[in-house]
Design a protein around this motif. Structure first.
Motif, PDB file in Angstrom:
ATOM      1  N   SER A 123       0.811  -1.214   0.000  1.00 57.01           N
ATOM      2  CA  SER A 123       0.000   0.000   0.000  1.00 57.01           C
ATOM      3  C   SER A 123       0.852   1.275   0.000  1.00 57.01           C
ATOM      4  CB  SER A 123      -0.938   0.021   1.207  1.00 57.01           C
ATOM      5  OG  SER A 123      -0.209  -0.065   2.420  1.00 57.01           O
ATOM      6  N   TYR A 137      -0.734  -8.311   8.529  1.00 54.89           N
ATOM      7  CA  TYR A 137      -1.726  -9.352   8.201  1.00 54.89           C
ATOM      8  C   TYR A 137      -2.003 -10.250   9.413  1.00 54.89           C
ATOM      9  CZ  TYR A 137      -0.463  -8.157   3.354  1.00 54.89           C
ATOM     10  OH  TYR A 137      -0.208  -7.505   2.167  1.00 54.89           O
ATOM     11  N   TYR A 183      -2.468  -3.864   8.100  1.00 50.28           N
ATOM     12  CA  TYR A 183      -3.297  -4.947   7.547  1.00 50.28           C
ATOM     13  C   TYR A 183      -3.704  -5.930   8.648  1.00 50.28           C
ATOM     14  CZ  TYR A 183      -0.234  -3.265   3.752  1.00 50.28           C
ATOM     15  OH  TYR A 183       0.531  -2.486   2.902  1.00 50.28           O
ATOM     16  N   SER A 214      -4.186   0.742   7.789  1.00 45.82           N
ATOM     17  CA  SER A 214      -5.025  -0.218   7.046  1.00 45.82           C
ATOM     18  C   SER A 214      -5.454  -1.374   7.940  1.00 45.82           C
ATOM     19  CB  SER A 214      -4.289  -0.744   5.804  1.00 45.82           C
ATOM     20  OG  SER A 214      -4.137   0.285   4.846  1.00 45.82           O
ATOM     21  N   SER A 254      -3.582   4.692   5.983  1.00 45.08           N
ATOM     22  CA  SER A 254      -4.111   3.592   5.154  1.00 45.08           C
ATOM     23  C   SER A 254      -3.511   3.596   3.757  1.00 45.08           C
ATOM     24  CB  SER A 254      -5.637   3.671   5.059  1.00 45.08           C
ATOM     25  OG  SER A 254      -6.043   4.840   4.359  1.00 45.08           O
ATOM     26  N   ARG A 286      -7.380  -0.987   1.263  1.00 49.34           N
ATOM     27  CA  ARG A 286      -7.767  -1.499   2.581  1.00 49.34           C
ATOM     28  C   ARG A 286      -7.832  -0.343   3.562  1.00 49.34           C
ATOM     29  NH1 ARG A 286      -5.919  -6.982   5.732  1.00 49.34           N
ATOM     30  NH2 ARG A 286      -6.888  -6.484   7.729  1.00 49.34           N
TER      31      ARG A 286
END
Length: 446
Positions: A127, A188, A211, A238, A260, A271
């Motif tokens: 991103s 993530y 994330y 994000s 983000s 995202r």
């Protein structure tokens, strides 16, 4: 700085801010996290893997071996706790794994090596498209995780020390080859708690969940000199369903910021940061106490920040973006704010932040629709606020209510300045600018 000194600084700042008239009470104190880390099915000490807490031995391999053992035990009932005993544990960057607790005992210091050549490079965030400071990759954070679940990073107010001075010097001398590392970055990942620790002297941003979802950050002390470059306290990026509460932050950049993604890369990744609660934060620093942006290209929405007490900041509340960002900022409410010393009480601006390259698309215009700032009291403020939109974009539903800002001593405070925005204001001192002068509104303002 030992953890006890960090806690004393936090306590002193809290006492100072108690001298200011407090915002109205919110009743019973809400909390996202109040209990200890869960009881794990297994326990091991990093010392059992050859680590030595003498401040001299490099323990990178010992941390890696311990985490690898935990990863092999993923089927163990309840996961595994990795214990860091009292002592100074010098290390390079290392990864975490799922279903683990990293626990720093009282008196434990996990200290980053100053040998920058031993820091691995990792890919830029998708991103962002490149390192935040320089093209190409970026240095891995001291404590890092990717694709994790059920992770606690906690303790008895032990310290994670980035020894960032060597990195700050490279930044100042323009000898950095790549973007500096964070102290803690999780990517993530889900079901994460970071609590009851001291973070100090990060090379770059301190704490960076990106994330991620279902994250609680609570009861931290984050410290860095006010002249240390870009040492943001906590940057939520994000990520969704995040709660940050009960922290003291004194750093060289924004204390808390919500991001983000950066320009076309953030738009493409798409995202947003959403469902974020920030509350009971105290601190000081040369930039913003609470910020949204400037990297908001994936969007930021549904944010509540409340009970914030800042002293000696550049801006109390700063919402910032730029042409070329794209994205949106909507449904953001900031309330119960106390300021003692600020250049601006509030700043909402569409001309802040650089770009990843000279060929950025200036036609990607951000939209701000719905920012409410309520119940703010401040003294020693130089200028009430600057609210400046972007021509041909939308900066609407900017709503101020019960905002009382006063100058330094007997000096009058600088007025509100507004351009290309719309919204409403009620019970604002000094008198709001004409664009926000209406006491009635529609939608988000009512």
């Amino acid at each position: 700085m030992p953890p006890t000194l960090g806690l004393l600084l936090a306590a002193a700042a809290a006492v100072l801010l108690l001298l200011l008239p407090p915002p109205p009470s919110a009743g019973a104190q809400e909390t996202c996290w109040s209990g200890p880390a869960p009881r794990r099915g297994a326990w091991m000490s990093v010392a059992s893997f050859g680590a030595r807490g003498d401040g001299q031995t490099l323990n990178t391999g010992a941390f890696a071996r311990a985490v690898a053992r935990i990863a092999r035990r993923r089927g163990a009932r309840g996961g595994t706790l990795l214990y860091v005993p009292p002592g100074v544990w010098l290390t390079g960057p290392f990864n975490l794994t799922s279903h683990m607790t990293l626990f720093l005992a009282r008196g434990a210091i996990v200290r980053a090596t100053q040998d920058t050549s031993s820091w691995p490079l990792i890919d830029p965030l998708p991103s962002y498209g490149r390192g935040r400071e320089l093209p190409g990759g970026r240095y891995m954070s001291l404590i890092h995780g990717h694709g994790l679940q059920d992770v606690f990073i906690t303790g008895e107010n032990g310290t994670i020390d980035g020894q960032g001075g060597v990195w700050w010097d490279m930044w100042k001398k323009r000898t950095l080859p790549f973007t500096r590392p964070h102290l803690l970055e999780l990517m993530y990942s889900t079901d994460v708690v970071v609590s009851n620790l001291v973070f100090q002297d990060s090379p770059f941003w301190n704490i960076h969940p990106v994330y991620c979802s279902n994250v609680v950050i609570a009861n931290l002390t984050v410290l860095a000199p006010h002249d240390s470059p870009n040492t943001d306290g906590i940057d939520l990026d994000s990520s969704s369903n995040v709660c940050v509460e009960d922290c003291y932050i004194s750093a060289g950049d924004d204390l808390i910021s919500i991001k983000s993604g950066w320009d076309e890369y953030g738009v493409a990744f798409g995202r947003p940061s959403s469902g974020i609660t920030v509350r009971r934060i105290t601190g000081s620093g040369p930039f913003a106490g609470f910020a949204v942006g400037s990297e908001t290209s994936g969007g930021v929405e549904d944010v509540v920040a409340e009970h914030l007490s800042f002293s000696g900041v550049g801006v109390g509340v700063h919402v910032k973006t730029n042409s070329g960002r794209g994205g949106f900022i909507r449904n953001v409410t900031v309330s119960q704010v106390t300021l003692d010393g600020a250049r601006y009480g509030l700043r909402i601006a569409g001309d802040v932040g650089g770009h990843p390259g000279a060929s950025y698309n200036a036609s990607l215009l951000p939209v701000i629709d719905g920012v409410a700032v309520r119940n703010v009291w401040g003294r020693n403020v130089r200028q009430a606020g600057l609210i400046r939109g972007i021509r041909d974009s939308v900066f609407s539903n900017i709503c101020l209510s019960n905002v009382k800002l006063y100058g330094i001593g007997s000096d009058s405070i600088g007025p509100w300045r507004c351009r290309a925005v719309s919204g409403s204001a009620l019970d604002v001192q000094p008198s709001p600018c004409a664009e926000l002068a209406s006491t009635s509104g529609t939608g988000f303002c009512t």
